[in-house]
Design a protein around this motif. Structure first.
Motif, mmCIF file in Angstrom:
data_model
loop_
_atom_site.group_PDB
_atom_site.id
_atom_site.type_symbol
_atom_site.label_atom_id
_atom_site.label_comp_id
_atom_site.label_asym_id
_atom_site.label_seq_id
_atom_site.Cartn_x
_atom_site.Cartn_y
_atom_site.Cartn_z
ATOM 1 N N GLN A 270 43.346 65.768 65.666
ATOM 2 C CA GLN A 270 44.433 65.287 64.883
ATOM 3 C C GLN A 270 45.544 64.514 65.547
ATOM 4 O O GLN A 270 45.969 65.071 66.768
ATOM 5 C CB GLN A 270 45.362 66.752 64.240
ATOM 6 C CG GLN A 270 46.319 66.230 63.144
ATOM 7 C CD GLN A 270 47.081 67.453 62.723
ATOM 8 O OE1 GLN A 270 47.430 68.225 63.459
ATOM 9 N NE2 GLN A 270 47.373 67.441 61.274
ATOM 10 N N PHE B 79 34.269 70.528 54.109
ATOM 11 C CA PHE B 79 34.375 71.710 54.898
ATOM 12 C C PHE B 79 33.517 72.570 54.931
ATOM 13 O O PHE B 79 33.252 73.195 53.777
ATOM 14 C CB PHE B 79 35.959 72.386 54.863
ATOM 15 C CG PHE B 79 36.158 73.203 55.770
ATOM 16 C CD1 PHE B 79 36.870 72.958 56.990
ATOM 17 C CD2 PHE B 79 36.119 74.724 55.395
ATOM 18 C CE1 PHE B 79 37.232 73.934 57.937
ATOM 19 C CE2 PHE B 79 36.537 75.619 56.356
ATOM 20 C CZ PHE B 79 36.840 75.263 57.656
ATOM 21 N N ASP C 188 42.463 70.487 59.057
ATOM 22 C CA ASP C 188 41.308 70.699 58.339
ATOM 23 C C ASP C 188 41.598 70.239 57.084
ATOM 24 O O ASP C 188 40.748 70.449 56.321
ATOM 25 C CB ASP C 188 40.723 71.965 58.570
ATOM 26 C CG ASP C 188 41.419 73.000 58.311
ATOM 27 O OD1 ASP C 188 42.918 72.826 57.588
ATOM 28 O OD2 ASP C 188 41.380 74.233 58.507
ATOM 29 N N LEU D 191 38.962 67.723 55.176
ATOM 30 C CA LEU D 191 37.760 68.259 55.152
ATOM 31 C C LEU D 191 37.640 69.406 53.954
ATOM 32 O O LEU D 191 36.911 69.218 53.044
ATOM 33 C CB LEU D 191 37.216 69.008 56.454
ATOM 34 C CG LEU D 191 37.070 68.105 57.454
ATOM 35 C CD1 LEU D 191 36.687 69.018 58.839
ATOM 36 C CD2 LEU D 191 36.090 66.887 57.228
ATOM 37 N N LYS D 192 38.873 69.977 53.733
ATOM 38 C CA LYS D 192 38.927 70.898 52.709
ATOM 39 C C LYS D 192 38.834 70.379 51.215
ATOM 40 O O LYS D 192 38.590 71.143 50.359
ATOM 41 C CB LYS D 192 40.012 71.900 53.222
ATOM 42 C CG LYS D 192 39.551 73.041 54.234
ATOM 43 C CD LYS D 192 40.614 74.218 54.507
ATOM 44 C CE LYS D 192 39.824 75.074 55.243
ATOM 45 N NZ LYS D 192 41.020 76.110 55.881
ATOM 46 N N PRO E 186 30.111 73.740 62.660
ATOM 47 C CA PRO E 186 31.556 73.363 62.797
ATOM 48 C C PRO E 186 31.731 72.325 63.921
ATOM 49 O O PRO E 186 30.829 72.602 64.962
ATOM 50 C CB PRO E 186 32.136 74.277 62.640
ATOM 51 C CG PRO E 186 31.477 75.711 63.107
ATOM 52 C CD PRO E 186 29.926 75.125 62.632
ATOM 53 N N GLY F 199 32.984 78.279 58.353
ATOM 54 C CA GLY F 199 34.342 78.063 57.396
ATOM 55 C C GLY F 199 34.610 79.587 56.676
ATOM 56 O O GLY F 199 33.699 80.108 56.417
ATOM 57 N N THR G 105 37.217 64.540 61.794
ATOM 58 C CA THR G 105 38.388 65.119 61.131
ATOM 59 C C THR G 105 38.335 64.717 59.713
ATOM 60 O O THR G 105 39.360 65.325 58.910
ATOM 61 C CB THR G 105 39.533 64.428 61.895
ATOM 62 O OG1 THR G 105 39.433 63.219 61.214
ATOM 63 C CG2 THR G 105 39.347 64.421 63.431
ATOM 64 N N ARG H 247 47.649 70.443 57.715
ATOM 65 C CA ARG H 247 46.580 71.176 58.535
ATOM 66 C C ARG H 247 45.530 70.169 58.886
ATOM 67 O O ARG H 247 45.285 69.128 58.148
ATOM 68 C CB ARG H 247 45.817 71.821 57.269
ATOM 69 C CG ARG H 247 46.754 73.005 56.654
ATOM 70 C CD ARG H 247 45.628 73.707 55.594
ATOM 71 N NE ARG H 247 44.636 74.387 56.444
ATOM 72 C CZ ARG H 247 44.726 75.601 56.804
ATOM 73 N NH1 ARG H 247 45.597 76.284 56.443
ATOM 74 N NH2 ARG H 247 43.754 76.061 57.354
ATOM 75 N N GLU I 214 40.441 81.156 62.176
ATOM 76 C CA GLU I 214 41.027 80.441 61.262
ATOM 77 C C GLU I 214 40.414 80.924 60.049
ATOM 78 O O GLU I 214 39.531 80.563 59.524
ATOM 79 C CB GLU I 214 40.935 78.952 61.499
ATOM 80 C CG GLU I 214 41.523 78.143 60.391
ATOM 81 C CD GLU I 214 42.916 78.398 59.927
ATOM 82 O OE1 GLU I 214 43.723 78.180 61.053
ATOM 83 O OE2 GLU I 214 43.464 78.768 58.811
ATOM 84 N N ILE J 101 37.981 69.173 65.564
ATOM 85 C CA ILE J 101 38.855 68.576 64.561
ATOM 86 C C ILE J 101 39.834 68.012 65.442
ATOM 87 O O ILE J 101 40.389 68.504 66.141
ATOM 88 C CB ILE J 101 39.225 69.494 63.651
ATOM 89 C CG1 ILE J 101 38.321 70.138 62.762
ATOM 90 C CG2 ILE J 101 40.219 68.418 62.715
ATOM 91 C CD1 ILE J 101 38.856 71.171 61.612
#
Lengths: 802, 193
Positions: free
Chosen positions: A20, A45, A36, A39-40, A15, A266, B114, A34, A525, A18
């Motif tokens: 933002q 992710f 993330d 990535l998800k 990981p 994750g 990100t 979010r 998380e 991140i």
């Protein structure tokens, strides 16, 4: 085969931070997205099962095929001789004297020692170059079992000649339990229930059964252990609490904690099922033995054995009420089956006992909750944690009482609803808003969904809107509607005197001409959106747009568990607290540099906003870029909520809880009475959240929790054969969780009545909606069918009597 | 055995594949495409949903050998796939990837850590915007299934959405925000036309 050859490169899927930004203020109260999320949705992710290392091996766990047996012998020779196999480990290979682990009581063997106590207990480990090779080699291990008598329920656990699940117990509960097969018992006595019962005009008694529910997180247990050059190990894993894992792992490996470097990979959901260790120690043992990275990924079948479940329970309740609808007293006895190992059972007992009254005013109570040791699968934490089982039973009782009194079930509840100032059965006052009656009013006031909505689209019945759905079992014949209500109370945070703290590290500096904040915590998380909220808190407190969230790892202090609806409260509180201290440092720097230019530096309340230092009157004093220049402010601080105390072991009195959370549901169901099929049409919910830091995420939590409650109402149950104590349905084919077709519209009404003790007035959100959802659905099915239904989940045969 | 097939428009080859290996295993462990998830290996959860010659399938139930010579789209290729569909009216096998396009294929620009700035398909963006992502483990499969729904039904009713996504389990969201996301993507698609 190389032994203990260190490897150094970082695995794929490690990981990363991140970052933002935000075009709006992006602070608390906004539904920021979010960090993330991208990535998800792109598949980038990396979950713990996606970790990959060159030259890595695959670990596999051999588990017991019987529930209770002596192990006479284990023969690993054929497995070890299989081409592609690098190591086979059993109990005898454990490297230190520490061979057990556990959250509270270290009663769980890393690998079985001479005995297995439940179906699916880990007995041996294999590492091989392909997962299938490992699995086939494990199948060649020969274990000779001699089966022992089974403890499967309270009667067999406490029978005069009962075998003991754990011989020679030395834990801190053994002194106050009536039998060594009872793990923990918590009575609560307040007032005089027998005397109060004499005032009752009606008395209602009931026996209730709650089935064993699985967390069924979608991302199975998995992780990667990489041996490092200093003899330690890097462990990438999906968990709910890194530091709790670490405390349990390091002693078994014989390593100091600083040599077991854990990073949160994750996490594909948790819901309590990742509080206990699963593959963590196993992967480390294999990695240290082979000198190679070892990945373990459970499949779904193994996952059902790889984590604890929600305690199945038997509950006996007696309530009395006067003719005018006031509760007089309550007596209850709650028996939770803890299974073979302790896990979180003692704390679940404390919750079940202290929350057994529900959100009602009751001064005369006699309560007993206990957890058994048995040879059933171990049970522990799951969303709702002891409060769920109790809520199912006391809400059924409320409906029975209302019916006896010929009163409206909602009005009856409102008449007895607790409010701020009400005493819990433990004697603890509820010292923040408790809008129980209001939550019920709100769900009741909502218009009901239209009747026969399967005809809404036209003449033809849309089977998708009917019980049985696409199985096309009815076009409306034999279908009846019912409506039911329920409300619940859940504690927030760790209780009973636990030192429940979190740590946050916050750094503020100028990067690329812009003030940026980096937040580093060990918070797991697991999907709840903690990372979103941390960025929001940092923006609110420090007035920046750009926030970087560092991966959670053990290089920073503990953040406690992502459990008990506590993370936004406690780790959020720690982030807020640390940000406040960073702000003070920044202002000190500002005063040093610019204090002489403007008197407001000394006299005004100063805030950080929009990248500037501003007075409470809104006057800009300086840009943060100019204040900080090349300096960075970097602090790591702990934060704790107010302390709690243990419950008295005899009376159950004590200020055991931190905060309470309330939700109410109204369920509307349609039941095909001929086939016993249920369709939940709508599941409306109202919840007080104190302050919604991120409304979009809050609503998502409430809907998700509601759906898990729906699942255990009508479909979810791990079936354990009482004759063999074996799990009969460890798959998603046989253990059903709600699909999108089973899940109704879930309208959510969010109240925000601040709790002045909590950061921003917030209230933990995640668990409360899981409580009242189940009894509301049950009440609706009872309303539709007229059946008593004292067990959950409801199966078709319970409705048809066949 | 050796298996040749197209993944996200690019010709791929996997060697030493066991007869028992699934398409999912080959994608995840041999091709470095772990976006498709393994949550049940029984075709119950839909987390491993990919398009096989345009049809959504559970890749855990497809033997890798069955994919020889065929086209697979995974969540990793969904943005490109949707973009091509928007530009050419079709991104499935019916119109095909030209040899030239296939040869010129390269991984998307390496976004910052990100992923910000990544070009997303409408359904991917809608999942983020609507709050349909929590733990995210079900998300790749749901995205592939929802994208396929919107491809064949631009204005799905709620019942249509529920039916199309009924093979995809989600444990976090209670599905409401997933419905929101599909509605949102459909509405945006409508606006864009």
């Amino acid at each position: 085969m190389p032994q203990n050859t260190p490897v150094a490169t970082a695995p794929a899927g490690t990981p990363t931070s991140i970052s933002q930004g935000s075009r709006t203020k992006g602070g608390i109260g906004e539904s920021t997205l979010r960090p993330d999320g991208t990535l998800k949705v792109t598949g980038e992710f990396a979950y713990s099962s996606d970790m990959w290392h060159e030259d890595m091996l695959w670990g596999h766990t051999l588990r017991s095929t019987v529930a209770h047996a002596e192990i006479k012998s284990i023969d690993v020779s054929e497995a070890l001789a299989t081409p592609g196999v690098y190591a086979v480990l059993t109990y005898d290979d454990l490297p230190t004297e520490v061979k057990n682990y556990g959250l509270e009581i270290q009663d769980t063997p890393v690998l079985a020692h001479g005995k297995v106590r439940h179906h699916g207990e880990p007995v041996a480990l294999v590492a091989a170059d392909h997962p299938e090779t490992a699995r086939r080699a494990a199948a060649k291990i020969k274990i000779e079992y001699v089966e022992l008598p089974l403890i499967t329920d309270e009667a067999s656990a406490t029978a005069p000649d009962a075998v003991l699940v754990h011989e020679g117990r030395a834990d801190h509960h053994i002194g106050h339990v009536p039998h060594p097969n009872i793990l923990h018992r918590q009575p609560i006595v307040r007032g005089n229930a027998d005397e109060a019962a004499e005032r009752a005009d009606v008395i209602v008694k009931g026996d209730y059964t709650f089935g064993m529910q699985d967390q069924a997180f979608l991302g199975p247990e998995s992780g990667l252990a990489v041996p490092s050059e200093d003899g330690g190990v890097e462990l990438y894993v999906a968990t709910q609490w890194l530091h709790s894992d670490l405390r349990q792992i390091a002693p078994v490996l014989g390593l100091p904690e600083e040599k077991v470097r854990m990073t949160l990979s994750g996490v594909g959901g948790a819901f309590g099922g990742r509080e206990d260790l699963s593959m963590q120690i196993h992967a480390c043992l294999l990695a240290l033995r082979t000198g190679k990275p070892v990945k373990i990924v459970y499949n779904r079948f193994e996952s059902f054995f790889g984590h604890v479940h929600r305690h199945p329970a038997k509950l006996h309740y007696e309530h009395g009420a006067t003719r005018d609808g006031k509760l007089t007293h309550m007596k209850c006895r709650i028996v939770l089956d803890g299974g073979a190992y302790a896990s979180a059972s003692p704390a679940v007992v404390g919750n079940a006992a202290s929350l057994s009254v529900g959100p009602y005013v009751l001064d005369d109570v006699d309560i007993e909750a206990l957890a058994l040791y048995s040879n059933n699968p171990p049970c522990g934490a799951m969303r709702g944690f002891g409060a769920v089982q109790a809520c199912f039973a006391y809400e059924a009782q409320m409906d029975k009482l209302a019916a006896e009194l010929d009163m409206d079930p909602v009005e009856f509840r409102q008449l007895n609803a607790m409010e701020q100032g009400t005493l819990m059965p433990t004697g603890q006052p509820v010292d923040s808003p408790a809008p129980v009656a209001e939550l019920l009013r709100r769900v009741k006031a909502r218009p009901l969904p239209p009747e026969q909505q399967w005809l809404a689209a036209g003449e033809e019945a849309d089977v998708r809107a009917l019980p049985g759905g696409l199985s096309n079992t009815t076009h409306g014949e034999g279908v009846v509607r019912g409506v039911g209500y329920a409300v619940g109370i859940k504690n927030v945070g760790f209780s009973e005197g636990f030192d429940d703290y979190s740590t946050a590290r916050v750094r503020m500096e100028v990067v690329g001409g812009e003030p940026v904040v980096t937040v580093h915590t060990a918070m797991a998380e697991v999907g709840q959106g903690g990372v979103t909220v941390h960025a929001q808190i940092a923006r609110t407190e420090l007035g920046v747009a750009q926030v970087t969230i560092r991966p959670a790892d053990t290089q920073v202090g503990s953040a406690g568990s992502t459990s008990a609806s506590r993370q936004t409260y406690v780790t959020g509180g720690a982030v807020k607290h640390t940000c406040e201290n960073v702000r003070e440092k920044v202002l000190e720097i500002g005063r040093r540099r610019f204090g002489s230019y403007h008197p407001a530096w000394a006299t005004a309340e100063l805030r950080l906003e929009g990248g500037k230092v501003v007075t409470d009157g809104g006057e800009v004093l300086a840009d943060l870029v100019d204040v900080l220049e090349s300096e960075a402010v970097d602090l790591e601080l702990e934060w704790r909520h107010r302390p709690t105390e243990a419950f008295d072991l005899v009376t159950g009195q004590g200020n055991g809880h931190v905060q309470y959370s309330f939700a109410a549901h109204r369920a509307v169901v349609e039941v095909d009475t001929e086939l016993g099929l249920v369709k939940v049409i709508e599941l409306a919910v109202a919840q007080d959240v104190g302050k919604a830091l991120n409304p979009l995420s809050v609503v998502g939590q409430i809907q998700g929790g509601t759906t898990q409650g729906l699942g255990v109402a009508v479909m979810e149950e791990i079936i354990v054969d009482p004759k063999t104590a074996k799990v009969r349905n460890p798959s998603f084919t046989d253990y059903l969780i709600p699909t999108i077709l089973d899940t109704p519209t879930i309208p959510v009404d969010v109240l925000e009545l601040a709790d002045d003790h909590a950061p921003y007035g917030l209230r933990g959100v995640g668990e409360a909606p899981t409580l009242s959802s189940t009894p509301a659905v049950l009440a609706a099915i009872r309303n539709a069918t007229g059946l008593e239904l004292n067990r959950t989940p409801v199966r078709p045969e319970h409705l048809t009597g066949t | 055995m050796r298996v040749n097939f197209t993944v996200n428009g690019r010709q791929q080859e996997a060697d030493d594949v066991w007869e028992g290996e699934s398409l999912l295993y080959v994608l995840r462990e041999r091709m470095g495409l772990p976006g498709s998830k393994n949550a049940c290996e029984q075709g119950e959860c839909g987390s491993c949903t990919v398009r096989l010659d345009g049809v959504p399938v559970c890749s855990c139930l497809v033997a890798a050998g069955q994919v020889e010579g065929r086209e697979v789209v995974t969540v990793e290729g969904l943005a490109d796939f949707a973009k091509q569909r928007a530009e050419h009216g079709c991104a499935t096998r019916a119109c095909g990837t030209s040899l030239q396009d296939a040869q010129q294929w390269e991984a998307g620009p390496q976004h910052s850590q990100t992923g910000e700035g990544a070009e997303l398909s409408p359904i991917q963006q809608a999942f983020i915007d609507a709050g349909a992502v929590q733990c995210g483990f079900c998300t790749p499969g749901l995205l592939v299934a929802a994208d396929e729904l919107l491809e064949r039904n631009a204005e799905p009713s709620d019942a249509d959405i529920r039916e199309a996504l009924s093979g995809n389990l989600c444990r976090c969201t209670g599905y409401e925000k997933i419905l929101d996301a599909v509605r949102l993507a459909a509405a945006r698609q409508e606006e864009a036309v």
